[in-house]
Write an enzyme that holds these catalytic residues in place. Structure first.
Site, PDB file in Angstrom:
ATOM      1  N   GLU A 256     102.866  49.667 -18.155  1.00 18.05           N
ATOM      2  CA  GLU A 256     101.614  50.020 -18.858  1.00 18.05           C
ATOM      3  C   GLU A 256     101.943  51.174 -19.794  1.00 18.05           C
ATOM      4  O   GLU A 256     102.165  52.304 -19.335  1.00 18.05           O
ATOM      5  CB  GLU A 256     100.538  50.432 -17.843  1.00 18.05           C
ATOM      6  N   CYS A 290      95.284  56.751 -22.519  1.00 13.68           N
ATOM      7  CA  CYS A 290      96.123  55.754 -23.205  1.00 13.68           C
ATOM      8  C   CYS A 290      95.279  54.834 -24.082  1.00 13.68           C
ATOM      9  O   CYS A 290      95.751  54.329 -25.088  1.00 13.68           O
ATOM     10  CB  CYS A 290      96.915  54.941 -22.192  1.00 13.68           C
TER      11      CYS A 290
HETATM   12  P1  NAD Z   1     106.465  59.489 -19.955  1.00 12.57           P
HETATM   13  O1  NAD Z   1     106.965  58.120 -20.242  1.00 12.57           O
HETATM   14  O2  NAD Z   1     107.169  60.636 -20.542  1.00 12.57           O
HETATM   15  O3  NAD Z   1     106.454  59.739 -18.373  1.00 12.57           O
HETATM   16  C1  NAD Z   1     105.768  58.906 -17.467  1.00 12.57           C
HETATM   17  C2  NAD Z   1     106.420  59.047 -16.102  1.00 12.57           C
HETATM   18  O4  NAD Z   1     107.752  58.555 -16.195  1.00 12.57           O
HETATM   19  C3  NAD Z   1     106.540  60.489 -15.600  1.00 12.57           C
HETATM   20  O5  NAD Z   1     106.381  60.510 -14.201  1.00 12.57           O
HETATM   21  C4  NAD Z   1     107.964  60.851 -15.976  1.00 12.57           C
HETATM   22  O6  NAD Z   1     108.516  61.864 -15.144  1.00 12.57           O
HETATM   23  C5  NAD Z   1     108.662  59.528 -15.721  1.00 12.57           C
HETATM   24  N1  NAD Z   1     109.922  59.360 -16.448  1.00 12.57           N
HETATM   25  C6  NAD Z   1     110.304  59.898 -17.622  1.00 12.57           C
HETATM   26  N2  NAD Z   1     111.554  59.483 -17.941  1.00 12.57           N
HETATM   27  C7  NAD Z   1     111.950  58.651 -16.941  1.00 12.57           C
HETATM   28  C8  NAD Z   1     113.133  57.898 -16.674  1.00 12.57           C
HETATM   29  N3  NAD Z   1     114.160  57.908 -17.526  1.00 12.57           N
HETATM   30  N4  NAD Z   1     113.179  57.166 -15.544  1.00 12.57           N
HETATM   31  C9  NAD Z   1     112.134  57.136 -14.696  1.00 12.57           C
HETATM   32  N5  NAD Z   1     111.001  57.830 -14.875  1.00 12.57           N
HETATM   33  C10 NAD Z   1     110.917  58.567 -15.997  1.00 12.57           C
HETATM   34  O7  NAD Z   1     104.928  59.470 -20.351  1.00 12.57           O
HETATM   35  P2  NAD Z   1     103.902  60.688 -20.259  1.00 12.57           P
HETATM   36  O8  NAD Z   1     104.111  61.571 -21.426  1.00 12.57           O
HETATM   37  O9  NAD Z   1     103.929  61.283 -18.899  1.00 12.57           O
HETATM   38  O10 NAD Z   1     102.510  59.921 -20.381  1.00 12.57           O
HETATM   39  C11 NAD Z   1     101.896  59.692 -21.572  1.00 12.57           C
HETATM   40  C12 NAD Z   1     102.154  58.267 -22.016  1.00 12.57           C
HETATM   41  O11 NAD Z   1     101.671  57.353 -21.025  1.00 12.57           O
HETATM   42  C13 NAD Z   1     101.395  57.925 -23.281  1.00 12.57           C
HETATM   43  O12 NAD Z   1     102.241  57.178 -24.112  1.00 12.57           O
HETATM   44  C14 NAD Z   1     100.241  57.065 -22.777  1.00 12.57           C
HETATM   45  O13 NAD Z   1      99.724  56.184 -23.741  1.00 12.57           O
HETATM   46  C15 NAD Z   1     100.886  56.346 -21.647  1.00 12.57           C
HETATM   47  N6  NAD Z   1      99.901  55.830 -20.686  1.00 12.57           N
HETATM   48  C16 NAD Z   1      99.686  54.487 -20.642  1.00 12.57           C
HETATM   49  C17 NAD Z   1      98.711  53.973 -19.786  1.00 12.57           C
HETATM   50  C18 NAD Z   1      98.429  52.492 -19.718  1.00 12.57           C
HETATM   51  O14 NAD Z   1      97.759  52.055 -18.802  1.00 12.57           O
HETATM   52  N7  NAD Z   1      98.908  51.703 -20.666  1.00 12.57           N
HETATM   53  C19 NAD Z   1      97.990  54.842 -18.951  1.00 12.57           C
HETATM   54  C20 NAD Z   1      98.256  56.203 -19.014  1.00 12.57           C
HETATM   55  C21 NAD Z   1      99.225  56.688 -19.896  1.00 12.57           C
END
Ligand code: NAD
Length: 519
Positions: A256, A290
Site C-alpha cells: 500500500e 496517503c
Molecule cells: P517509508 O516507506 O519511508 O517507511 C514505511 C515503513 O517502512 C517504516 O516502518 C520504515 O521504517 C520502513 N522501511 C523503510 N525502509 C525500509 C526497508 N528498506 N526495508 C524494510 N522496511 C523499511 O514511508 P513513510 O515515510 O513512513 O510513510 C509515508 C508514505 O507512506 C507515503 O508515501 C504515504 O503515501 C504512504 N502511505 C500509504 C498508505 C496506503 O494505504 N497506500 C497508507 C499510509 C501511508
C-alpha cells in the site's frame, strides 16, 4: 510554550509498553513528543537475532492458535472491540504525542481497528468456511476449497497512521489463524504497542503478536526472510525494495504505497459543501494521509469564486499544538518531514508558482509545524507537480473541458485516491469512472472510500499491489488447499475399453457437462 501532556502518559506507562520490544544489544532510539521535541521514552532496537527469535516464538504460538476453533478465535475480537472503544481516548493521547496530529484525527484513527473488527467478525465465518465444489466427474468427485493460514505475517507500518496500519491490518491476519510480527516506525511505536496490550487483555495468546523495532533497512531484510507473507504500507520507493525481496523469497506481499491524488470539481458543485470537505481532504492529518488531495482541478467558469472561498477558509484554519479538540490542524510528524515540505514549496516558488496562502514553517507553534498552503501555477517540472509532497500543500489548476480535467487527473504515475465533486451525481459518477485510481470518492475527498470496509481498497499504477478491506483483505492472509476426492476410480479407460472409445466417451461427456448444471 507550555503544553499540558495528558496525565495518562506517565513514564511507567510508556516504559511498560516498550518493554515488549526485544533488544539484546541494549541499543535504543529516543522517541519524542512531536509538539515539543521533548523525550518520551527510549525505544529498544532489535537485532537480526532478536527478530529471528521473535519469529520462532510467533511460529510456535501460531500452531496452537490455528488449531483453536474459529469461534473461539473470534471471541477474542468481540472482547477486544469493547476494550478498544473503552480506551479510545488513551489511544488518541498516545497517537497525538508520537505523531503530532490533531485530536480529531487521533480519535478517528483509534476507531479504525474496532471498525475492522466489526466488519470481519461478521464476514470471517463465511470467508473461512470450507467451500465444496463439484469435481471433474459429476457425482463421483468433488473438491473442497480450504482456507489455511499462511503462518507468520510480517507487517511493516508507516508513521502517519501507526495504530490503523499496525493493528487494523493485523486483525484479519490473526482471525485467519496467523501470527504477526510487526515493525512499526520508530517514531510511532507506542500506539501499536498499546493496541497489542489491549488485544492480549482480550485474550489473544501471548507470543502470537510480536513487535520488533529498528530502522527499516536494518530490520526489513531479516523480517521479510522469516515471514510467510508481507503486508507493507509506506512509500513507493520502499515498497519496491520490499516487493523485490518478497518476490525473491516467493512469498506474497500486499504493498500500500504513495499517491499524488487529484480532485476534479465540476461546474455544478455546491461551493460551501465542497470547501468544508476539501479542507479536511487536503489538510487532515496535516496533509499526511496517503489518500489526501494534492491537486485540485477547478472549472474555468467558477475558478475565481472557488479559489477565493477555498483560500479564505484555508487561511482561517486553527493550527496549534493541543491535546484537546481545538486545533483543526496539528504538526507534521518530524522536523525532517517539515524540511521535505518546505523544499517542495521553495522549489515550486523558484520555478514560478504563486503562494496564495501559507507557504512557511511555524517554529513559533512547535519544531515541525507548517502553515496550510495553497499554490497556483504549479507545473510538472516542479517537485510538487509530480511527486508526493505529503504535507499541508495543495495546488489549484484551471480546466476548460471535462475531458481536459480527466486527462490532467490521470497524468500521473500514481493511482491511489481521487475525488470528484458535482451537483449532478450521475454525471459526477461518470467522470469518477474515467479516473485511473484504486479509490474514487464522489462528493467527498477520501473518508467514504476508506471507511467502506466491505470493499477492497488499494492503489493502481505505482500506488500499490493488492488491497486491504473487503474479502480480499482477509483472504490474502490465507493459502488455499484444494482437497479433491474421487469416490470411484473412473478417470481413464475402463478395463478392456480401447482408447478410441474412451476418447469418444470423454468428448461426449464434455458436451454434456457444458449443457447440464452439474459440475
Ligand atoms: P517509508 O516507506 O519511508 O517507511 C514505511 C515503513 O517502512 C517504516 O516502518 C520504515 O521504517 C520502513 N522501511 C523503510 N525502509 C525500509 C526497508 N528498506 N526495508 C524494510 N522496511 C523499511 O514511508 P513513510 O515515510 O513512513 O510513510 C509515508 C508514505 O507512506 C507515503 O508515501 C504515504 O503515501 C504512504 N502511505 C500509504 C498508505 C496506503 O494505504 N497506500 C497508507 C499510509 C501511508
Amino acid at each position: 510554550m507550555t503544553l499540558q501532556r495528558p496525565a495518562v502518559l506517565t513514564d511507567d506507562f510508556m516504559r511498560d509498553l516498550v518493554a515488549r520490544v526485544p533488544s539484546t544489544s541494549g541499543g535504543t532510539w529516543k522517541l519524542t513528543e512531536v509538539y515539543t521535541g521533548e523525550h518520551l521514552v527510549d525505544l529498544p532496537q532489535s537485532t537480526p537475532a532478536d527478530i529471528e527469535r521473535a519469529f520462532a516464538t510467533a511460529r510456535e504460538a501460531q500452531r496452537a492458535w490455528a488449531a483453536t476453533p474459529l469461534r473461539r478465535r473470534l471471541a477474542v475480537f468481540k472482547r477486544a472491540h469493547e476494550i478498544f472503544v473503552a480506551n479510545a481516548l488513551t489511544t488518541a493521547d498516545l497517537i497525538q504525542a508520537e505523531s503530532g496530529k490533531n485530536r480529531r484525527m487521533a480519535v478517528e484513527e483509534s476507531c479504525d481497528p474496532p471498525m475492522v473488527m466489526s466488519h470481519y467478525l461478521k464476514r470471517a465465518p463465511r470467508l473461512l468456511a470450507p467451500k465444496r465444489h463439484g469435481g471433474p466427474v459429476p457425482v463421483v468427485s468433488h473438491s473442497t476449497e480450504i482456507r489455511q493460514p499462511k503462518g507468520v505475517v510480517g507487517i511493516i507500518a508507516p508513521w502517519n497512521f501507526p495504530f490503523a496500519t499496525g493493528i487494523s491490518d493485523a486483525i484479519p491476519a490473526l482471525m485467519a489463524g496467523n501470527a504477526v510480527v510487526l515493525k512499526p516506525d520508530n517514531k510511532t511505536a507506542l500506539s501499536p504497542l498499546h493496541g497489542i496490550a489491549m488485544l492480549e487483555q482480550a485474550g489473544l495468546p501471548k507470543g502470537l503478536f510480536q513487535v520488533v523495532c529498528g530502522e527499516g533497512p536494518d530490520v526489513g531484510p531479516t523480517l521479510i526472510d522469516n515471514a510467510s507473507y508481507v503486508m507493507f504500507t509506506g512509500s513507493t520507493a520502499t515498497g519496491r525494495t520490499i516487493g523485490e525481496r518478497a518476490g525473491r523469497n516467493l512469498i506474497g506481499a500486499c504493498l500500500e504505497l504513495g499517491g499524488k491524488n487529484p480532485q476534479v470539481v465540476l461546474d455544478d458543485v455546491d461551493a460551501d459543501e465542497w470547501v468544508a470537505s476539501t479542507l479536511f481532504g487536503v489538510f487532515g492529518n496535516t496533509g499526511q494521509i496517503c489518500m489526501h488531495i494534492e491537486r485540485i482541478y477547478l472549472p474555468d467558469s467558477r475558478y475565481d469564486e472557488l479559489k477565493q472561498k477555498f483560500v479564505r477558509a484555508t487561511a482561517a484554519l486553527d493550527v496549534r499544538a493541543s491535546y484537546d479538540f481545538g486545533p483543526e490542524v496539528g504538526s507534521l510528524v518530524s522536523v525532517d518531514q517539515m524540511h521535505r515540505v518546505l523544499s517542495h514549496v521553495e522549489d515550486a516558488v523558484a520555478k514560478g508558482a504563486r503562494v496564495l496562502t501559507g507557504g512557511r514553517p511555524r517554529p513559533d507553534l512547535g519544531p515541525a509545524f507548517f502553515d496550510p498552503t495553497v499554490l497556483e501555477g504549479v507545473t510538472t517540472d516542479m517537485l510538487c507537480g509530480v511527486t508526493e509532497t505529503f504535507g499541508p500543500v495543495v495546488a489549484l489548476h484551471r480546466y476548460r473541458s471535462v475531458d481536459e480535467a480527466v486527462a490532467l487527473a490521470n497524468d500521473t504515475d500514481y493511482g491511489l485516491n481521487a475525488s470528484v465533486w458535482g451537483g449532478d451525481l450521475e454525471r459526477a459518477q461518470a467522470v469518477a469512472a474515467r479516473i485511473e485510481s484504486g479509490n474514487v470518492n464522489v462528493n467527498d475527498a477520501l473518508a467514504t472510500a476508506y471507511a467502506s470496509k466491505s470493499t477492497p481498497s488499494g492503489g493502481v499504477k505505482q500506488s500499490g499491489v493488492g488491497a486491504r478491506h473487503g474479502d480480499q483483505g482477509l483472504l490474502k492472509y490465507t493459502d488455499v488447499q484444494n482437497l479433491a476426492v474421487l469416490k470411484k476410480q473412473v478417470l481413464g479407460p475402463r478395463p478392456g475399453q480401447d482408447y478410441d472409445a474412451y476418447v469418444k466417451q470423454m468428448l461426449s461427456g464434455l458436451r454434456m457437462m457444458r449443457r447440464t448444471r452439474l459440475r
